[in-house]
Design an enzyme around this catalytic site. Structure first.
Site, PDB file in Angstrom:
ATOM      1  N   LYS A 286     -14.404  11.863  79.216  1.00 50.83           N
ATOM      2  CA  LYS A 286     -13.619  10.628  79.394  1.00 50.83           C
ATOM      3  C   LYS A 286     -14.344   9.759  80.404  1.00 50.83           C
ATOM      4  O   LYS A 286     -15.095  10.271  81.241  1.00 50.83           O
ATOM      5  CB  LYS A 286     -12.221  10.967  79.914  1.00 50.83           C
ATOM      6  CG  LYS A 286     -11.196   9.880  79.680  1.00 50.83           C
ATOM      7  CD  LYS A 286     -10.604   9.935  78.286  1.00 50.83           C
ATOM      8  CE  LYS A 286      -9.768   8.715  77.994  1.00 50.83           C
ATOM      9  NZ  LYS A 286      -9.071   8.807  76.713  1.00 50.83           N
TER      10      LYS A 286
ATOM     11  N   ASP B 196      -9.908   3.226  74.777  1.00 52.50           N
ATOM     12  CA  ASP B 196      -8.663   3.727  75.374  1.00 52.50           C
ATOM     13  C   ASP B 196      -7.989   2.471  75.937  1.00 52.50           C
ATOM     14  O   ASP B 196      -8.297   1.351  75.493  1.00 52.50           O
ATOM     15  CB  ASP B 196      -8.959   4.776  76.463  1.00 52.50           C
ATOM     16  CG  ASP B 196      -7.708   5.525  76.930  1.00 52.50           C
ATOM     17  OD1 ASP B 196      -7.274   6.456  76.238  1.00 52.50           O
ATOM     18  OD2 ASP B 196      -7.140   5.174  77.987  1.00 52.50           O
TER      19      ASP B 196
HETATM   20  P1  NDP Z   1      -4.005  -0.498  74.899  1.00 55.80           P
HETATM   21  O1  NDP Z   1      -4.735  -1.038  76.053  1.00 55.80           O
HETATM   22  O2  NDP Z   1      -4.293  -1.019  73.537  1.00 55.80           O
HETATM   23  O3  NDP Z   1      -2.420  -0.680  75.137  1.00 55.80           O
HETATM   24  C1  NDP Z   1      -1.800  -0.139  76.259  1.00 55.80           C
HETATM   25  C2  NDP Z   1      -0.340  -0.566  76.261  1.00 55.80           C
HETATM   26  O4  NDP Z   1       0.334   0.140  77.293  1.00 55.80           O
HETATM   27  C3  NDP Z   1      -0.154  -2.040  76.568  1.00 55.80           C
HETATM   28  O5  NDP Z   1       1.014  -2.488  75.950  1.00 55.80           O
HETATM   29  C4  NDP Z   1      -0.006  -2.034  78.092  1.00 55.80           C
HETATM   30  O6  NDP Z   1       0.704  -3.152  78.625  1.00 55.80           O
HETATM   31  C5  NDP Z   1       0.807  -0.765  78.290  1.00 55.80           C
HETATM   32  N1  NDP Z   1       0.534  -0.212  79.617  1.00 55.80           N
HETATM   33  C6  NDP Z   1      -0.660   0.161  80.123  1.00 55.80           C
HETATM   34  N2  NDP Z   1      -0.520   0.596  81.382  1.00 55.80           N
HETATM   35  C7  NDP Z   1       0.792   0.486  81.671  1.00 55.80           C
HETATM   36  C8  NDP Z   1       1.575   0.773  82.807  1.00 55.80           C
HETATM   37  N3  NDP Z   1       1.011   1.273  83.915  1.00 55.80           N
HETATM   38  N4  NDP Z   1       2.905   0.546  82.745  1.00 55.80           N
HETATM   39  C9  NDP Z   1       3.483   0.032  81.620  1.00 55.80           C
HETATM   40  N5  NDP Z   1       2.784  -0.263  80.505  1.00 55.80           N
HETATM   41  C10 NDP Z   1       1.469  -0.040  80.531  1.00 55.80           C
HETATM   42  O7  NDP Z   1      -4.198   1.092  74.959  1.00 55.80           O
HETATM   43  P2  NDP Z   1      -4.004   2.172  73.808  1.00 55.80           P
HETATM   44  O8  NDP Z   1      -2.885   1.773  72.918  1.00 55.80           O
HETATM   45  O9  NDP Z   1      -5.335   2.465  73.232  1.00 55.80           O
HETATM   46  O10 NDP Z   1      -3.582   3.465  74.663  1.00 55.80           O
HETATM   47  C11 NDP Z   1      -2.223   3.762  74.972  1.00 55.80           C
HETATM   48  C12 NDP Z   1      -2.102   5.227  75.342  1.00 55.80           C
HETATM   49  O11 NDP Z   1      -2.530   6.044  74.242  1.00 55.80           O
HETATM   50  C13 NDP Z   1      -2.941   5.691  76.537  1.00 55.80           C
HETATM   51  O12 NDP Z   1      -2.254   6.713  77.225  1.00 55.80           O
HETATM   52  C14 NDP Z   1      -4.181   6.275  75.883  1.00 55.80           C
HETATM   53  O13 NDP Z   1      -4.832   7.211  76.717  1.00 55.80           O
HETATM   54  C15 NDP Z   1      -3.540   6.946  74.678  1.00 55.80           C
HETATM   55  N6  NDP Z   1      -4.453   7.234  73.580  1.00 55.80           N
HETATM   56  C16 NDP Z   1      -5.168   6.234  72.971  1.00 55.80           C
HETATM   57  C17 NDP Z   1      -6.005   6.519  71.924  1.00 55.80           C
HETATM   58  C18 NDP Z   1      -6.705   5.459  71.159  1.00 55.80           C
HETATM   59  O14 NDP Z   1      -7.282   5.779  70.108  1.00 55.80           O
HETATM   60  N7  NDP Z   1      -6.701   4.208  71.578  1.00 55.80           N
HETATM   61  C19 NDP Z   1      -6.229   7.914  71.478  1.00 55.80           C
HETATM   62  C20 NDP Z   1      -5.356   8.887  72.126  1.00 55.80           C
HETATM   63  C21 NDP Z   1      -4.542   8.538  73.148  1.00 55.80           C
HETATM   64  P3  NDP Z   1      -0.115  -4.360  79.315  1.00 55.80           P
HETATM   65  O15 NDP Z   1      -0.749  -5.094  78.182  1.00 55.80           O
HETATM   66  O16 NDP Z   1       0.919  -5.121  80.061  1.00 55.80           O
HETATM   67  O17 NDP Z   1      -1.126  -3.713  80.225  1.00 55.80           O
END
Ligand code: NDP
Length: 444
Positions: A126, A166
Site C-alpha cells: 500500500k 484508493d
Molecule cells: P474515493 O476517494 O473515490 O471516495 C471516498 C469517499 O469517502 C468520498 O465520498 C469521501 O468524501 C469519503 N471520505 C473519505 N474520507 C472520509 C472521512 N474521513 N470521513 C467521511 N467521509 C470520507 O475512494 P474509494 O471509493 O476508492 O475508497 C473508499 C474506501 O474503499 C476506502 O476505505 C478504500 O480503502 C476502500 N477500497 C477501495 C478500493 C478501490 O478499488 N478504489 C478497493 C478496496 C477498498 P470526500 O469527497 O468529502 O472526501
C-alpha cells in the site's frame, strides 16, 4: 490463550509505537490466528505471525511540486511493500491529508490477507501521500503525480510492485502517474492498474470494488435463503466504491436511500435511481462538488454526520476507516439492519464488530467483501501480460466467480453452530494460503 494474544499485541505495540490503526488491524487478525496456530502444529515455531506483521520494506520519500501560484509545496510519499510470498506487491495508493505510516501499514497488512483470499498470485502492499487533491487544479494534480512517480518508479515494476487507486486516486491520477512512469522508464507495461480502457485498463475495473461488495452481500443473503431484491440500503461515501455499490444495488432491485461525503449525508426516502446516480457521478467525478448539492437538486434531506441513523435492511460502509462506531452499530441493529458488508477498509470499529457479531447479523469484513477491486486488478495484470482485452461480460463473470469463492472460503473456516463468523473465516482462509507459501519459501 488470552495471555498469548495479549503478549503478542504488546510485542507489536512496543515495536510499532504511535500506530493505532495498524495495531487495530493486527489485533483483529491475532485474535483469530493465534488460536488457529495453537490447534495446527504445522504452523507452530516458525514465527509466522511475527514475520507477517513486519513489512518487507518501507519506502518514504519527499514529494516537492510547484502550485499554480508558483510556490514550492512539499508532501510526504510512501510505499509499504508488505509481503511478497504470494506474488508481486499489490495494493492501492491513497492521497489524503490523514495519510501516515500507521494508516498505510494497516491498509497494507489487510491487503496481504485480502489478496490471498482472491486466489490470484498477488502479494500485499500500500502507499500514498498526505497530499490533499481537494480544490487543486488539474495542472497541480498532474505536477504532484509526476513528482510522486519520479521517485516511486525506482521501486515498482510490472513484476515487482503494481500500485492501483484508493481514496483520492482515481482514473485521472493513475493516468498522470502512468504517463510519468512510461516517460522515465521507457517501457509500456502493466505497472499500474485502474488504467484507461484504451491504454491497457480492464473493463469493469472501476466498477469492481462496489459490484464485488454487492455480489458478496448477495452470496451471504442467498446462503440464509434471502435476497437483496426489495431491501432498503444505506451507503456511506460517494466515491468510486460507493457509486458502483449503488449502481449494482439498484440493478438488483434494492432501494438505496443514503450516500455521503466528509461533510454529511443525503437521505432520499424515494430511493436513488439510475438518473439520480448519474447526477452523483457527474457531481463527484467531473465537477468535484459536495453531496449536499444532491439534496438541493432533488429536494431531499441533508444532514451533517454519518448515515447510520437512517433505517435500513443492509448497510454498505464505503467511505473510510472507523466510520461505524459502537453507538452507530447499536442503532443499525435496533432499526432492523440484517446485513453489513464493508466496501471500505476497516470501516467498523472493533466495538461495532462485536455488536454485529453478538446480534448474529450477516457481517462481512472488508478484506473479504471489498476484494473484488484488487481481484479485477489481478485480471487487468493478466490481460496486460497476454496483450489481450477481455469483454465486459468475461470480466464480470470472473469477478462474480471470485466473490463466490471468497464467500465459500469464509464459510469453510467461519462456520459456527448458528451463524457464519466471516471475520474468522476470512482471516483463516487468507492466512493458510499465505503461511503455506511462506513455509515453502523458507526464512526470508
Ligand atoms: P474515493 O476517494 O473515490 O471516495 C471516498 C469517499 O469517502 C468520498 O465520498 C469521501 O468524501 C469519503 N471520505 C473519505 N474520507 C472520509 C472521512 N474521513 N470521513 C467521511 N467521509 C470520507 O475512494 P474509494 O471509493 O476508492 O475508497 C473508499 C474506501 O474503499 C476506502 O476505505 C478504500 O480503502 C476502500 N477500497 C477501495 C478500493 C478501490 O478499488 N478504489 C478497493 C478496496 C477498498 P470526500 O469527497 O468529502 O472526501
Amino acid at each position: 490463550m488470552k495471555g498469548k494474544i495479549k503478549n503478542f499485541i504488546e510485542f507489536v505495540s512496543k515495536n510499532n509505537p504511535n500506530e493505532p490503526e495498524f495495531l487495530q488491524a493486527v489485533d483483529e487478525v491475532a485474535e483469530v490466528i493465534i488460536p488457529f496456530i495453537e490447534n495446527n502444529p504445522k504452523y507452530q515455531n516458525k514465527k509466522l505471525l511475527e514475520r507477517i506483521v513486519e513489512p518487507e520494506r518501507v519506502i518514504m520519500f519527499r514529494v516537492p511540486w510547484i502550485d499554480d501560484k508558483g510556490e514550492v509545496q512539499v508532501n510526504k510519499g510512501y510505499r509499504v511493500e508488505f509481503n511478497s510470498a504470494l506474488g508481486p506487491y499489490k495494493g492501492g495508493l491513497r492521497f489524503h491529508p490523514t495519510v501516515n505510516l500507521s494508516v498505510l501499514k494497516f491498509l497494507g497488512f489487510e491487503q496481504i490477507f485480502k489478496n490471498s483470499l482472491t486466489t490470484l498470485p498477488l502479494g500485499g502492499g500500500k502507499g500514498g501521500s498526505d497530499f490533499d487533491p481537494k480544490s487543486k487544479s488539474d495542472n497541480e494534480i498532474m505536477r504532484f503525480c509526476q513528482s510522486f512517480m519520479t521517485e516511486l518508479c525506482k521501486h515498482i515494476g510490472a513484476d515487482t510492485d503494481i500500485p492501483a487507486g484508493d481514496i483520492g486516486v482515481g482514473g485521472r491520477e493513475i493516468g498522470y502517474m502512468f504517463g510519468q512512469y512510461k516517460r522515465i522508464r521507457n517501457e509500456f507495461t502493466g505497472v499500474l492498474t485502474g488504467k484507461g480502457v484504451n491504454w491497457g485498463g480492464s473493463l469493469i475495473r472501476p466498477e469492481a470494488t462496489g459490484y464485488g461488495n454487492v455480489y458478496f452481500a448477495q452470496n451471504m443473503l442467498n446462503y440464509v435463503g434471502d435476497d437483496i431484491k426489495g431491501k432498503t440500503i444505506s451507503i456511506s461515501g460517494s466515491g468510486n466504491v460507493a457509486q458502483y455499490a449503488c449502481e449494482k444495488s439498484i440493478e438488483l432491485g434494492a432501494k438505496v436511500v443514503t450516500m455521503s461525503d466528509s461533510s454529511g449525508f443525503i437521505y432520499d426516502s424515494e430511493g436513488i435511481d439510475t438518473e439520480k446516480l448519474q447526477f452523483i457521478m457527474h457531481l463527484k467525478n467531473e465537477k468535484r462538488g459536495r453531496i449536499k448539492e444532491y439534496a438541493d437538486k432533488y429536494d431531499c434531506e441533508f444532514h451533517e454526520g454519518r448515515p447510520w441513523v437512517i433505517q435500513c435492511d443492509i448497510a454498505f460502509p464505503c467511505a473510510t476507516q472507523n466510520e461505524i462506531n459502537e453507538e452507530e452499530a447499536k442503532i443499525l441493529i435496533d432499526n432492523g439492519c440484517i446485513c453489513v458488508s464493508e466496501g471500505a477498509n476497516m470501516p467498523s470499529t472493533p466495538q461495532a464488530i462485536e455488536i454485529f457479531q453478538k446480534s448474529k447479523i450477516l457481517f462481512a469484513p472488508g478484506k473479504a467483501s471489498n476484494a473484488g477491486g484488487v481481484a479485477t486488478s489481478g485480471l487487468e495484470m493478466s490481460q496486460n501480460s497476454l496483450r489481450l482485452s477481455w469483454t465486459r461480460e468475461e470480466v464480470d463473470v470472473k469477478l462474480k466467480e471470485i466473490m463466490k469463492n471468497i464467500h465459500t472460503a469464509c464459510v469453510k473456516y467461519g462456520k459456527q453452530d448458528s451463524f457464519i463468523d466471516y471475520v474468522k473465516g476470512a482471516n483463516i482462509a487468507g492466512f493458510v494460503k499465505l503461511a503455506d507459501a511462506m513455509i515453502d519459501q523458507g526464512v526470508v
